[in-house]
Design a protein around this motif. Structure first.
Motif, short mmCIF file in Angstrom:
data_model
loop_
_atom_site.label_atom_id
_atom_site.label_comp_id
_atom_site.label_asym_id
_atom_site.label_seq_id
_atom_site.Cartn_x
_atom_site.Cartn_y
_atom_site.Cartn_z
N PHE A 19 35.94 21.99 48.34
CA PHE A 19 36.09 22.35 46.93
C PHE A 19 34.81 22.98 46.37
O PHE A 19 34.86 23.99 45.68
N PHE A 20 33.66 22.38 46.66
CA PHE A 20 32.40 22.85 46.08
C PHE A 20 31.59 23.75 46.99
O PHE A 20 30.73 24.48 46.53
N GLY A 21 31.80 23.66 48.26
CA GLY A 21 31.00 24.45 49.19
C GLY A 21 29.73 23.73 49.57
O GLY A 21 29.24 22.87 48.83
N GLY A 22 29.18 24.07 50.70
CA GLY A 22 28.00 23.38 51.22
C GLY A 22 26.74 23.58 50.40
O GLY A 22 25.87 22.72 50.37
N LYS A 23 26.62 24.71 49.71
CA LYS A 23 25.39 24.99 48.97
C LYS A 23 25.32 24.25 47.64
O LYS A 23 24.24 23.96 47.15
N LYS A 24 26.46 23.91 47.07
CA LYS A 24 26.48 23.25 45.76
C LYS A 24 26.33 21.73 45.86
O LYS A 24 25.97 21.09 44.90
N ILE A 25 26.61 21.16 47.01
CA ILE A 25 26.60 19.70 47.14
C ILE A 25 25.23 19.10 46.85
O ILE A 25 25.15 18.12 46.11
N PRO A 26 24.12 19.64 47.35
CA PRO A 26 22.82 19.05 47.00
C PRO A 26 22.55 19.07 45.49
O PRO A 26 22.01 18.12 44.93
N GLU A 27 22.97 20.15 44.82
CA GLU A 27 22.79 20.22 43.37
C GLU A 27 23.63 19.15 42.68
O GLU A 27 23.17 18.50 41.74
N LEU A 28 24.85 18.95 43.14
CA LEU A 28 25.73 17.94 42.56
C LEU A 28 25.16 16.54 42.76
O LEU A 28 25.16 15.72 41.84
N MET A 29 24.67 16.27 43.95
CA MET A 29 24.11 14.95 44.24
C MET A 29 22.84 14.70 43.43
O MET A 29 22.59 13.59 42.97
N ARG A 30 22.03 15.73 43.26
CA ARG A 30 20.82 15.61 42.46
C ARG A 30 21.19 15.28 41.01
O ARG A 30 20.59 14.39 40.39
N GLY A 31 22.17 15.96 40.49
CA GLY A 31 22.63 15.69 39.12
C GLY A 31 23.22 14.30 39.00
O GLY A 31 22.98 13.60 38.00
N LEU A 32 23.96 13.87 40.00
CA LEU A 32 24.53 12.53 39.99
C LEU A 32 23.42 11.48 40.03
O LEU A 32 23.47 10.48 39.30
N SER A 38 19.33 7.67 34.68
CA SER A 38 19.34 7.61 33.23
C SER A 38 20.15 6.41 32.75
O SER A 38 19.76 5.71 31.81
N PHE A 39 21.29 6.16 33.38
CA PHE A 39 22.13 5.02 33.01
C PHE A 39 21.39 3.71 33.23
O PHE A 39 21.42 2.82 32.38
N LYS A 40 20.71 3.58 34.37
CA LYS A 40 19.96 2.36 34.66
C LYS A 40 18.84 2.15 33.64
O LYS A 40 18.60 1.03 33.19
N GLU A 41 18.14 3.23 33.29
CA GLU A 41 17.07 3.12 32.29
C GLU A 41 17.64 2.66 30.95
O GLU A 41 17.05 1.82 30.27
N GLY A 42 18.78 3.19 30.58
CA GLY A 42 19.43 2.78 29.34
C GLY A 42 19.83 1.32 29.36
O GLY A 42 19.65 0.59 28.37
N MET A 43 20.37 0.87 30.48
CA MET A 43 20.75 -0.53 30.60
C MET A 43 19.53 -1.44 30.54
O MET A 43 19.58 -2.52 29.94
#
Length: 61
Positions: A19-32, A38-43
């Motif tokens: 669906f995303f292609g091999g080049k987009k996966i590192p960007e997606l994982m970095r964003g995740l 950020s969620f952990k810091e908020g908690m």
């Protein structure tokens, strides 16, 4: 892991790859990762605030 077996995880990984292609996966994982951080810091901030409030209430008693 969330009640998923190895076959289900592999199928999901394959679908994500297609669906995303091999080049987009590192960007997606970095964003995740940034989102999780950020969620952990908020908690942690919420727990710190509640601890401070508990200490203040005990001090007032």
């Amino acid at each position: 892991m969330f009640g998923l077996g190895m076959q289900e995880i592999l199928i999901l990984a394959l679908i994500v790859l297609l669906f995303f292609g091999g080049k987009k996966i590192p960007e997606l994982m970095r964003g995740l990762g940034k989102g999780v951080k950020s969620f952990k810091e908020g908690m942690n901030e919420v727990t710190d605030i509640t601890k401070d409030e508990d200490k203040a209430e005990k001090k007032d008693e």
